[in-house]
Scaffold this motif. Structure first.
Motif, short mmCIF file in Angstrom:
data_model
loop_
_atom_site.label_atom_id
_atom_site.label_comp_id
_atom_site.label_asym_id
_atom_site.label_seq_id
_atom_site.Cartn_x
_atom_site.Cartn_y
_atom_site.Cartn_z
N ARG A 14 -33.52 25.54 -14.23
CA ARG A 14 -32.97 26.48 -13.23
C ARG A 14 -31.67 27.08 -13.77
N PRO A 15 -31.73 27.74 -14.94
CA PRO A 15 -30.52 28.18 -15.63
C PRO A 15 -29.68 29.18 -14.85
N THR A 16 -30.31 30.05 -14.05
CA THR A 16 -29.55 31.09 -13.35
C THR A 16 -29.14 30.66 -11.94
N HIS A 17 -29.60 29.49 -11.50
CA HIS A 17 -29.26 29.04 -10.14
C HIS A 17 -27.76 28.73 -10.07
N PRO A 18 -27.07 29.20 -9.02
CA PRO A 18 -25.62 28.92 -8.92
C PRO A 18 -25.35 27.42 -8.79
N ALA A 19 -24.50 26.91 -9.67
CA ALA A 19 -24.10 25.51 -9.60
C ALA A 19 -22.82 25.37 -8.79
N VAL A 20 -21.78 26.14 -9.17
CA VAL A 20 -20.48 26.06 -8.52
C VAL A 20 -19.99 27.47 -8.20
N ILE A 21 -19.55 27.63 -6.95
CA ILE A 21 -18.93 28.89 -6.51
C ILE A 21 -17.52 28.56 -6.07
N HIS A 22 -16.54 29.23 -6.67
CA HIS A 22 -15.14 29.04 -6.28
C HIS A 22 -14.50 30.41 -6.17
N GLY A 23 -14.34 30.88 -4.93
CA GLY A 23 -13.85 32.23 -4.72
C GLY A 23 -14.87 33.22 -5.23
N SER A 24 -14.44 34.12 -6.13
CA SER A 24 -15.37 35.10 -6.71
C SER A 24 -16.02 34.61 -8.00
N ASN A 25 -15.62 33.41 -8.45
CA ASN A 25 -16.16 32.86 -9.69
C ASN A 25 -17.46 32.09 -9.40
N VAL A 26 -18.55 32.47 -10.07
CA VAL A 26 -19.84 31.81 -9.89
C VAL A 26 -20.30 31.27 -11.24
N LEU A 27 -20.53 29.96 -11.30
CA LEU A 27 -21.04 29.33 -12.52
C LEU A 27 -22.50 28.96 -12.32
N SER A 28 -23.37 29.48 -13.15
CA SER A 28 -24.77 29.08 -13.11
C SER A 28 -24.91 27.69 -13.72
N TYR A 29 -26.09 27.07 -13.56
CA TYR A 29 -26.28 25.76 -14.16
C TYR A 29 -26.26 25.82 -15.69
N ALA A 30 -26.71 26.93 -16.24
CA ALA A 30 -26.63 27.07 -17.69
C ALA A 30 -25.18 27.11 -18.15
N ASP A 31 -24.34 27.88 -17.45
CA ASP A 31 -22.92 27.98 -17.80
C ASP A 31 -22.20 26.66 -17.54
N PHE A 32 -22.50 26.02 -16.42
CA PHE A 32 -21.82 24.78 -16.06
C PHE A 32 -22.14 23.69 -17.09
N ALA A 33 -23.40 23.54 -17.43
CA ALA A 33 -23.79 22.52 -18.41
C ALA A 33 -23.17 22.80 -19.78
N ARG A 34 -23.09 24.09 -20.15
CA ARG A 34 -22.47 24.44 -21.44
C ARG A 34 -21.00 24.05 -21.45
N GLN A 35 -20.27 24.34 -20.37
CA GLN A 35 -18.85 24.00 -20.31
C GLN A 35 -18.63 22.48 -20.34
N VAL A 36 -19.54 21.74 -19.70
CA VAL A 36 -19.45 20.28 -19.75
C VAL A 36 -19.57 19.78 -21.18
N ARG A 37 -20.54 20.32 -21.92
CA ARG A 37 -20.73 19.90 -23.31
C ARG A 37 -19.52 20.28 -24.17
N GLN A 38 -18.97 21.46 -23.92
CA GLN A 38 -17.83 21.91 -24.72
C GLN A 38 -16.59 21.06 -24.46
N LEU A 39 -16.32 20.76 -23.18
CA LEU A 39 -15.16 19.93 -22.87
C LEU A 39 -15.37 18.50 -23.39
N ALA A 40 -16.61 18.04 -23.38
CA ALA A 40 -16.91 16.72 -23.94
C ALA A 40 -16.52 16.68 -25.42
N ASP A 41 -16.79 17.77 -26.15
CA ASP A 41 -16.39 17.85 -27.56
C ASP A 41 -14.87 17.72 -27.70
N VAL A 42 -14.13 18.45 -26.85
CA VAL A 42 -12.67 18.45 -26.92
C VAL A 42 -12.12 17.06 -26.59
#
Length: 495
Positions: A14-42
Motif C-alpha cells: 500500500r505504497p501510496t496510502h497515507p501513513a502520517v498526516i501532520h498539518g499539510s504534510n502527508v507521508l505515504s507508507y512508501a515515504d514513511f518506511a524509507r525515512q525509517v530506514r534512512q534514520l536507522a542508518d544514521v
C-alpha cells in the motif's frame, strides 16, 4: 517479528496510502518506511547498537514517529523523554536508566551523559543521502521499549516491553477496540504519553492513517479538525472529554460522525458516560489499561447502560482475578486485590528487582488496585490499595464515595483521602472541584442518601483545579501538600 519490518510490507503493498498526516504534510507508507530506514542508518553511524537504550525527546511530529520505528528496526530500546522536561528531569532519568544515546531537539538542555544526537538540518541532510540499508534486527524476545510508569509517586520505574508483547497489545486493541487498517485515527495526546503512543504505533503497524494533532488546541479547534481531516476514530483522556462537554450541542456535530470515541487513563462517572454517548458519540468505549499490562478490560456502549459502575470485562487474551492477602481467589462479589496476566503483560520492572518482586508474582501482575468481580466477569474498581481509608477498623474505599459526589450536578471532580485522626485512626476527607453553588451541606446530603454514616466525609475541601501528571492522573500527594500549605482553602470540619 521485529515490528518495524511490517512497514516494509506496507511500503510494497500500500505504497501510496497515507501513513502520517501532520498539518499539510502527508507521508505515504512508501515515504514513511524509507525515512525509517534512512534514520536507522544514521543512528547506527552514531553508534547505537542492538540493546542500547536510546532516549527520544522530540516534539510531536512525523519525525518523532520515524525515530520510534528506526530505533525498533536496529534493535535499540527507546526510552520516551518529554521534550518539555527541565535539565534536572532529563539528566536524572537518563542517568537512572543508563541511557547511552539521546535523540533530541537542538534547544534541549545540555549535560554530560548520553551521546547527544540533535534533530537538525545536518541530521536531515544525512538522512537524505542515506541508502537505508540497515538490516532489521530480529532475535527472540527482542526488547523494544522502556515504558515509563505513569504512577504519581516514587522513583522512575517502568518495564521493558518486547516486540512480541507489543504485538500482543496490538492484537488486543484490534479485537477489543475494533481498530482496523481503514481507519483515520487522530492522535491528540503527546507521543510521550503512553496511551497515545501505543495507539499511534498500533495504527501504523496495521497500515491505517494516523493524523497528528498535538496540543495545544482549544476544544473548538479540535472539533473542527475532526471534520477537516475526515477522522473516524480518536482517543481522549477524561480531562479533554469534559472540556468538550462544556461546549453547546451545535458545536459538537462532527463528533457524531466518529466510528469510535475511546477514553482511558481514569474511570468516568456513569452520568458522564451517558452524556458522552448522547452528546458526543454513541460509539463511546472505555478502556481500562496500564503501562505494565496494556489493555485490561473494555466497557462497551451497551455495557455502560447495563453495568454503569463497572470498567467492563477482560480484554482479548487477558485473565483477571480478585485475590486475598494470601494470593488466593476470593468469591464472586468479594473485595480483594486485582491481578491479571496475558501475552502483552510485562515480566517485571527494568533494573528494579525490589519493585518487581512486589508487583509481579507467579506470572501475574498486581497493579495495586482493589476491586471486585461479579459472576458475569464484570470488573468493579474500588481504588488504590494504598489509598484505602481505615476508620475505626473498617475499610472505606474512596472511589465509592467519589462516584456519589461526582453524581451531583455542577460537581466536576472529587478525590477522597484519609485524614489522620487520633480517635478513629482516619477520617474521610473529600477534595472537590465544583461550581460555587455546590455546598458542603449538599455534598453530605447526597452521601447520606447513598452511603453508610461512617463513609460521609468529615472534612470537605473545595479547590479550583486538581494537580495532574502528563497522563492526566491526579497527583494525590501533591493534593495533600497543597492543602497543607494553604490551610485557608480547607472546608469546615464537622464535629
Amino acid at each position: 517479528m521485529n515490528l518495524a519490518s511490517i512497514l516494509d510490507i506496507h511500503a510494497r503493498t500500500r505504497p501510496t496510502h497515507p501513513a502520517v498526516i501532520h498539518g499539510s504534510n502527508v507521508l505515504s507508507y512508501a515515504d514513511f518506511a524509507r525515512q525509517v530506514r534512512q534514520l536507522a542508518d544514521v543512528l547506527r553511524e552514531e553508534g547505537v547498537q542492538p540493546g542500547n537504550l536510546l532516549g527520544i525527546g522530540l516534539r510531536d511530529s512525523s519525525l518523532h514517529l520515524v525515530a520510534l520505528f528506526a530505533a525498533m528496526r536496529i534493535g535499540a530500546v527507546f526510552v520516551p523523554i518529554d521534550w518539555r522536561w527541565t535539565l534536572t528531569e532529563t539528566q536524572g532519568l537518563t542517568a537512572h536508566f543508563k541511557v547511552s544515546h539521546l535523540l533530541c531537539e537542538p534547544d534541549a538542555p545540555r549535560f554530560d551523559g548520553p551521546k547527544r544526537i540533535e534533530v537538525n538540518t545536518e541530521l536531515q541532510a544525512r538522512m537524505d543521502i542515506a541508502e537505508g540499508q540497515s538490516p532489521v534486527v530480529d532475535t527472540p524476545d527482542l526488547p523494544m521499549l522502556l515504558s515509563l510508569s505513569s504512577g504519581t509517586t516514587g522513583r522512575p520505574t517502568g518495564p521493558v516491553l518486547t516486540h512480541a508483547q507489543m504485538m500482543a497489545r496490538t492484537e488486543n486493541q484490534l479485537a477489543a477496540l475494533t481498530f482496523n487498517q481503514h481507519d483515520r485515527y487522530m492522535l491528540v495526546t503527546p507521543l510521550y504519553f503512553g496511551g497515545g503512543r501505543a495507539f499511534a504505533l498500533t495504527h501504523l503497524i496495521i497500515g491505517a492513517t494516523l493524523v497528528l494533532y498535538p496540543p495545544p488546541y482549544s476544544s473548538e479547534e479540535f472539533v473542527t479538525a475532526i471534520e477537516h481531516h475526515k477522522v473516524n476514530t480518536t482517543f481522549l483522556v477524561p480531562t479533554l472529554i469534559r472540556r468538550l462537554l462544556s461546549l453547546p450541542d451545535t458545536a459538537l456535530n462532527s463528533m457524531k460522525g466518529l466510528r469510535l470515541l475511546l477514553s482511558s487513563g481514569a474511570p468516568l462517572h456513569p452520568t458522564e458516560r451517558k452524556n458522552i454517548r448522547a452528546r458526543l458519540n454513541p460509539g463511546f468505549m472505555e478502556y481500562f489499561a496500564s503501562t505494565e499490562g496494556g489493555g485490561i478490560s473494555v466497557l462497551s456502549p451497551s455495557d455502560q447502560t447495563l453495568h454503569p459502575d463497572s470498567v467492563g470485562r477482560a480484554a482479548f487474551r487477558v485473565e483477571i482475578e480478585i485475590v486475598n492477602d494470601d494470593h488466593q481467589p476470593v468469591l464472586s462479589g468479594d473485595v480483594g486485590m486485582i491481578r491479571y496476566r496475558g501475552p502483552g503483560v510485562a515480566n517485571g520492572f527494568f533494573r528494579d528487582p525490589e519493585k518487581s518482586a512486589e508487583a509481579f508474582r507467579d506470572g501475574w501482575f498486581y497493579p495495586g488496585d482493589l476491586g471486585r468481580m461479579d459472576q458475569a466477569g464484570y470488573l468493579f474498581l474500588l481504588g488504590r490499595q494504598k489509598n484505602v481509608i481505615i476508620r475505626g477498623g473498617v475499610n472505606i474505599y474512596p472511589l465509592e464515595i467519589e462516584r456519589v459526589i461526582e453524581g451531583l450536578s455542577d460537581v466536576r471532580e472529587a478525590v477522597v483521602l484519609g485524614l489522620s485522626d487520633t480517635a478513629m485512626g482516619e477520617q474521610v476527607w473529600a477534595v472537590v472541584v465544583a461550581e460555587p453553588n455546590v455546598t458542603e451541606a449538599s455534598i453530605r446530603a447526597a452521601c447520606a442518601e447513598r452511603l453508610a454514616p461512617y463513609k460521609i466525609p468529615k472534612i470537605i475541601t473545595f479547590l479550583d483545579v486538581l494537580p495532574r501528571n502528563s497522563a492526566g492522573k491526579v497527583l494525590i500527594d501533591q493534593v495533600r501538600i497543597h492543602l497543607e500549605n494553604h490551610p485557608g482553602r480547607v472546608g469546615t470540619p464537622i464535629v
